[in-house]
Design a protein around this motif. Structure first.
Motif, PDB file in Angstrom:
ATOM      1  N   THR A 156       0.720  -0.975  -0.090  1.00  0.00           N
ATOM      2  CA  THR A 156      -0.019  -0.063   0.057  1.00  0.00           C
ATOM      3  C   THR A 156       0.941   1.246  -0.016  1.00  0.00           C
ATOM      4  N   CYS A 157       0.569   2.110  -1.015  1.00  0.00           N
ATOM      5  CA  CYS A 157       1.231   3.352  -0.916  1.00  0.00           C
ATOM      6  C   CYS A 157       0.458   4.501  -0.196  1.00  0.00           C
ATOM      7  N   ASN A 158       1.281   4.972   0.862  1.00  0.00           N
ATOM      8  CA  ASN A 158       0.622   5.772   1.681  1.00  0.00           C
ATOM      9  C   ASN A 158       0.786   7.239   1.349  1.00  0.00           C
ATOM     10  N   ALA A 159       1.763   7.684   0.718  1.00  0.00           N
ATOM     11  CA  ALA A 159       2.012   9.060   0.374  1.00  0.00           C
ATOM     12  C   ALA A 159       3.016   9.108  -0.720  1.00  0.00           C
ATOM     13  N   LEU A 160       2.758  10.188  -1.558  1.00  0.00           N
ATOM     14  CA  LEU A 160       3.721  10.487  -2.565  1.00  0.00           C
ATOM     15  C   LEU A 160       4.098  11.825  -2.572  1.00  0.00           C
ATOM     16  N   ASP A 161       5.215  12.284  -3.432  1.00  0.00           N
ATOM     17  CA  ASP A 161       5.652  13.605  -3.737  1.00  0.00           C
ATOM     18  C   ASP A 161       6.299  13.656  -5.162  1.00  0.00           C
ATOM     19  N   PHE A 162       6.448  14.745  -5.920  1.00  0.00           N
ATOM     20  CA  PHE A 162       7.332  14.997  -6.782  1.00  0.00           C
ATOM     21  C   PHE A 162       8.544  15.605  -6.392  1.00  0.00           C
ATOM     22  N   MET A 163       9.579  14.937  -6.603  1.00  0.00           N
ATOM     23  CA  MET A 163      11.004  15.930  -6.556  1.00  0.00           C
ATOM     24  C   MET A 163      10.766  17.213  -7.154  1.00  0.00           C
ATOM     25  N   PHE A 164      11.650  18.316  -6.741  1.00  0.00           N
ATOM     26  CA  PHE A 164      11.314  19.568  -7.056  1.00  0.00           C
ATOM     27  C   PHE A 164      11.595  19.943  -8.577  1.00  0.00           C
ATOM     28  N   ASP A 165      12.717  19.067  -9.097  1.00  0.00           N
ATOM     29  CA  ASP A 165      12.914  19.167 -10.443  1.00  0.00           C
ATOM     30  C   ASP A 165      12.020  18.280 -11.369  1.00  0.00           C
ATOM     31  N   GLY A 166      11.099  17.660 -10.988  1.00  0.00           N
ATOM     32  CA  GLY A 166      10.071  17.002 -11.617  1.00  0.00           C
ATOM     33  C   GLY A 166      10.817  15.548 -12.292  1.00  0.00           C
ATOM     34  N   HIS A 167      11.784  15.300 -11.910  1.00  0.00           N
ATOM     35  CA  HIS A 167      12.604  14.168 -12.456  1.00  0.00           C
ATOM     36  C   HIS A 167      12.505  12.904 -11.767  1.00  0.00           C
ATOM     37  N   SER A 168      11.660  12.913 -10.457  1.00  0.00           N
ATOM     38  CA  SER A 168      11.521  11.533  -9.806  1.00  0.00           C
ATOM     39  C   SER A 168      10.338  11.823  -9.036  1.00  0.00           C
ATOM     40  N   ILE A 169       9.477  10.610  -8.839  1.00  0.00           N
ATOM     41  CA  ILE A 169       8.410  10.583  -7.856  1.00  0.00           C
ATOM     42  C   ILE A 169       8.926   9.747  -6.635  1.00  0.00           C
ATOM     43  N   ILE A 170       8.674  10.428  -5.371  1.00  0.00           N
ATOM     44  CA  ILE A 170       9.011   9.846  -4.200  1.00  0.00           C
ATOM     45  C   ILE A 170       7.902   9.280  -3.562  1.00  0.00           C
ATOM     46  N   SER A 171       7.882   7.945  -3.223  1.00  0.00           N
ATOM     47  CA  SER A 171       6.688   7.329  -2.520  1.00  0.00           C
ATOM     48  C   SER A 171       6.882   6.563  -1.092  1.00  0.00           C
ATOM     49  N   ALA A 172       5.993   6.602  -0.300  1.00  0.00           N
ATOM     50  CA  ALA A 172       6.023   6.028   0.917  1.00  0.00           C
ATOM     51  C   ALA A 172       5.154   5.015   1.194  1.00  0.00           C
ATOM     52  N   TRP A 173       5.694   3.726   1.501  1.00  0.00           N
ATOM     53  CA  TRP A 173       5.118   2.247   1.406  1.00  0.00           C
ATOM     54  C   TRP A 173       4.800   1.793   2.754  1.00  0.00           C
ATOM     55  N   ASN A 174       3.586   1.196   3.001  1.00  0.00           N
ATOM     56  CA  ASN A 174       3.367   0.266   4.081  1.00  0.00           C
ATOM     57  C   ASN A 174       4.405  -0.874   4.735  1.00  0.00           C
ATOM     58  N   ASP A 175       5.338  -1.257   3.557  1.00  0.00           N
ATOM     59  CA  ASP A 175       6.331  -2.270   3.925  1.00  0.00           C
ATOM     60  C   ASP A 175       7.655  -1.802   4.380  1.00  0.00           C
ATOM     61  N   GLY A 176       7.658  -0.371   4.884  1.00  0.00           N
ATOM     62  CA  GLY A 176       8.554   0.283   5.511  1.00  0.00           C
ATOM     63  C   GLY A 176       9.494   0.701   4.519  1.00  0.00           C
ATOM     64  N   LYS A 177       9.214   0.690   3.071  1.00  0.00           N
ATOM     65  CA  LYS A 177      10.454   1.323   1.973  1.00  0.00           C
ATOM     66  C   LYS A 177      10.028   2.401   1.501  1.00  0.00           C
ATOM     67  N   ILE A 178      10.885   3.244   0.944  1.00  0.00           N
ATOM     68  CA  ILE A 178      10.782   4.237   0.260  1.00  0.00           C
ATOM     69  C   ILE A 178      11.252   3.888  -1.196  1.00  0.00           C
ATOM     70  N   ARG A 179      10.378   4.282  -2.320  1.00  0.00           N
ATOM     71  CA  ARG A 179      10.558   3.889  -3.566  1.00  0.00           C
ATOM     72  C   ARG A 179      10.575   4.984  -4.427  1.00  0.00           C
ATOM     73  N   VAL A 180      11.582   5.181  -5.323  1.00  0.00           N
ATOM     74  CA  VAL A 180      11.703   6.481  -6.203  1.00  0.00           C
ATOM     75  C   VAL A 180      11.582   5.990  -7.504  1.00  0.00           C
ATOM     76  N   PHE A 181      10.715   6.775  -8.277  1.00  0.00           N
ATOM     77  CA  PHE A 181      10.229   6.115  -9.715  1.00  0.00           C
ATOM     78  C   PHE A 181      10.630   7.266 -10.614  1.00  0.00           C
ATOM     79  N   ALA A 182      10.866   6.969 -12.046  1.00  0.00           N
ATOM     80  CA  ALA A 182      11.034   7.920 -12.924  1.00  0.00           C
ATOM     81  C   ALA A 182       9.465   8.217 -13.365  1.00  0.00           C
ATOM     82  N   PRO A 183       9.270   9.587 -13.563  1.00  0.00           N
ATOM     83  CA  PRO A 183       7.795   9.935 -13.895  1.00  0.00           C
ATOM     84  C   PRO A 183       7.261   9.550 -15.450  1.00  0.00           C
TER      85      PRO A 183
END
Length: 619
Positions: free
Chosen positions: A373-400
């Motif tokens: 389950t993804c609990n929260a997300l945000d775009f990095m300021f330069d727009g080059h990545s999406i940072i996301s907060a997950w219930n398994d205790g991991k932070i995942r960073v994706f290319a938009p």
């Protein structure tokens, strides 16, 4: 709610993304052939097929569980789910006026199914498992004529009702081991059932379709076959297909004028087959189980809805699936809009993150992490990545652009990552966790490093915001505290305490004040330097405020919460300037685009709404 929304101008709704695919036969085409009708949370949406323009039938207090449209198109009926011990209302809508024609109240806890008689005289309704009764209503007098137990004591639950196509006094009910033809005796105010004889076949019937000449009843079963029964005699005529049964059962049937049968199955198979021998003519495999088939006009075009909240359009000629609408089929947790652009936004719900185009509410990208389950997300300021907060205790960073996984921070928080934000220089991430810790991570060319763990919160961190110079951040928590942190020296600078569960916190763009909201229904303004309360506003008359965002010029802010209302506030005056009424469930998050033109709100029923922001920037 009524008082507040009457006095204040209403927001203009521009687009709606959302469809409750779990309601069986919930997607309908109106007889005018121009509109689709379907449920979304506690709202019934009427959407123009040509341009997607929506209208709302708003009157239910809980999720809509079934929909029926009268043959003439004059009426739409919808039933809802309610809490145990409470009655579940049925609303009959005047379609032309888009207003409530009448409310009918008899069934307990849930209305399972509804069907109009062919000449709009009667409506038959079926209660859910706590009720299991059938009631026939007179539409003109708005009263119940009679009722009966839906099935015999020896058989199981009744699941569906269908009216005859030619006779206002005959309808069919079906379910687990029960299949009955009912006749209405208006003079004696009684309905009399006749059991259909299926011999040794014991089936649970999910859906029923009656031939246009009322000769045969077609019953889709959970075993994956279709029973064909003579309506007059109640005798089983045929059962098929014999060899290749439909996997996970037949969930929906529609008869076409051509004599062919459209079949939707629980495994997502959508088939055109012969109604005489059930032989497959054409077949398509969809993503998830089919729950609705809506035929437009003579059957040259039809729409299909699935459990995954997808809508497809088919033509009879080529039988190819054209995906016309996608949406979340679980509560939307968060929405994020990249800084400096107002063309895209991202939402997260359960296991997926979706990227949308803001002008045409179209899904551009879907990132899925199964069973998380993804609990929260945000775009990095330069727009080059999406940072996301997950219930398994991991932070995942994706290319938009591609959705490629760029980085995973393992074991970021012991009880799941619950809040996240990135610094303006794009070199650090601040995260909050279910255990109350705030952690600062440095992003490196080939990895990451934990800079500091700050432990002062006693409960879940619900929101993180970073100051524009990247030297400080503020965190809100369920423990009733908001803490301002120095993220250069890693120390707490100021603490603000209130008797509430904080849900959100926002910096005013000039960064001398912050505003907070939470379960106490208040919007509080705080001084950044001494942590004192400057003012408190009553943000909602009922329920928590879950989402809040300040416009970039700082003149206005927006809130949304359990009262299902989107509110636009004047920051200095502290008054509501506009109210948006369209959400059918608690609003979970809300954002204003950086150009002050668009406002996006999301809710617990999976809906995403796009509003016109009423205070465009002077520039």
């Amino acid at each position: 709610m009524a008082v507040e929304s009457q006095a204040v101008p209403q927001l203009e709704l521009e687009a709606v993304i959302g469809f409750n695919g779990h309601v069986f036969s919930g997607l309908r085409v109106h007889p005018d052939r121009e509109h689709l009708i379907y449920p979304l949370g506690s709202t019934v949406i009427v959407k123009r097929i040509k341009d997607g323009k929506p209208a709302f039938l708003d009157g239910h207090t809980n999720n809509v569980s079934c929909i029926s449209v009268s043959k003439s198109g004059q009426y739409v009926a919808s039933g809802q789910v309610n809490f145990m011990g409470f009655k579940a209302p049925i609303i009959i809508w005047d379609y032309a006026q888009q207003t409530i024609y009448t409310q009918l109240l008899l069934h307990k806890a849930k209305v399972e199914a509804l069907a109009f008689s062919p000449n709009d005289k009667y409506l038959v309704s079926l209660g859910g498992q706590d009720d299991d009764s059938i009631v026939v209503w007179n539409i003109e007098t708005k009263e119940a004529i009679c009722g009966s137990a839906a099935s015999a004591q020896s058989s199981g639950l009744c699941l569906t009702v269908q009216y005859s196509n030619m006779n206002d006094n005959i309808f069919v009910s079906a379910g687990s081991g029960t299949l009955r033809v009912w006749e209405l005796d208006l003079h004696n105010r009684k309905i009399r059932p006749t059991e259909c004889k299926t011999g040794k076949l014991k089936r649970t019937v999910k859906c029923v379709e009656i031939a246009e000449d009322d000769q045969f009843i077609f019953c889709g079963t959970t075993s994956g076959d279709i029973m064909k029964i003579n309506l007059k005699t109640g005798l089983l005529r045929d059962c098929g297909p014999v060899k290749a049964k439909y996997s996970l059962g037949v969930s929906v049937l529609r008869l076409l004028k051509s004599g062919h049968l459209l079949v939707g199955s629980g495994s997502g198979t959508f088939t055109l087959c012969s109604s005489t021998n059930f032989k497959t003519v054409k077949e398509v495999q969809l993503e998830k189980g089919v729950t609705s088939i809506a035929v437009r006009g003579e059957g040259q075009q039809f729409f299909v809805g699935t459990e995954a909240a997808q809508m497809y359009r088919f033509s009879y000629e080529n039988f190819k699936a054209e995906l016309i609408s996608t949406s979340h089929n679980n509560p939307v947790k968060d929405v994020a809009i990249p800084f400096g652009t107002s063309e895209l936004f991202a939402t997260c719900s359960e296991e997926d993150i979706r990227l949308w185009h803001i002008d045409k509410p179209k899904e551009l990208l879907r990132i899925t992490v199964p069973n998380m389950t993804c609990n929260a997300l945000d775009f990095m300021f330069d727009g080059h990545s999406i940072i996301s907060a997950w219930n398994d205790g991991k932070i995942r960073v994706f290319a938009p652009e591609s959705g490629r996984l760029m980085l995973v921070i393992h074991n970021a928080h012991r009880l799941g990552v619950t809040a996240i934000a990135g610094t303006r220089d794009c070199k650090r991430i601040v995260s909050g966790g279910g255990e109350g810790q705030v952690r600062i991570w440095e992003l490196q060319p080939h990895g990451h490093r934990l800079l500091e763990t700050m432990k002062e919160h006693k409960a879940t961190v619900t929101c993180v915001k970073i100051k524009s110079d990247d030297t400080q951040c503020i965190t809100a928590s369920s423990d009733g505290a908001c803490i301002i942190w120095d993220i250069v020296r890693f120390a707490s600078l100021q603490r603000m305490i209130a008797n509430t569960v904080f849900r959100t916190v926002c910096y005013h763009p000039e960064e001398y004040q912050v505003i907070t909201s939470g379960t106490d229904r208040k919007v509080a303004y705080w001084d950044m330097y001494d942590g004192s309360t400057i003012r408190e506003l009553d943000g909602s008359q009922s329920g928590a405020i879950n989402g809040m965002h300040i416009s970039q010029d700082g003149h206005h802010f927006v809130t949304g919460g359990d009262d299902k209302l989107v509110k636009v506030w004047d920051y200095m005056e502290g008054v509501v300037t506009h109210v948006g009424i369209a959400h059918g469930a608690s609003i979970s998050s809300i954002k204003v685009c950086s150009n002050n033109r668009t406002l996006v709100s999301t809710s617990a029923d999976g809906a995403i709404l796009r509003w016109k922001f009423p205070h465009p920037s002077a520039s």
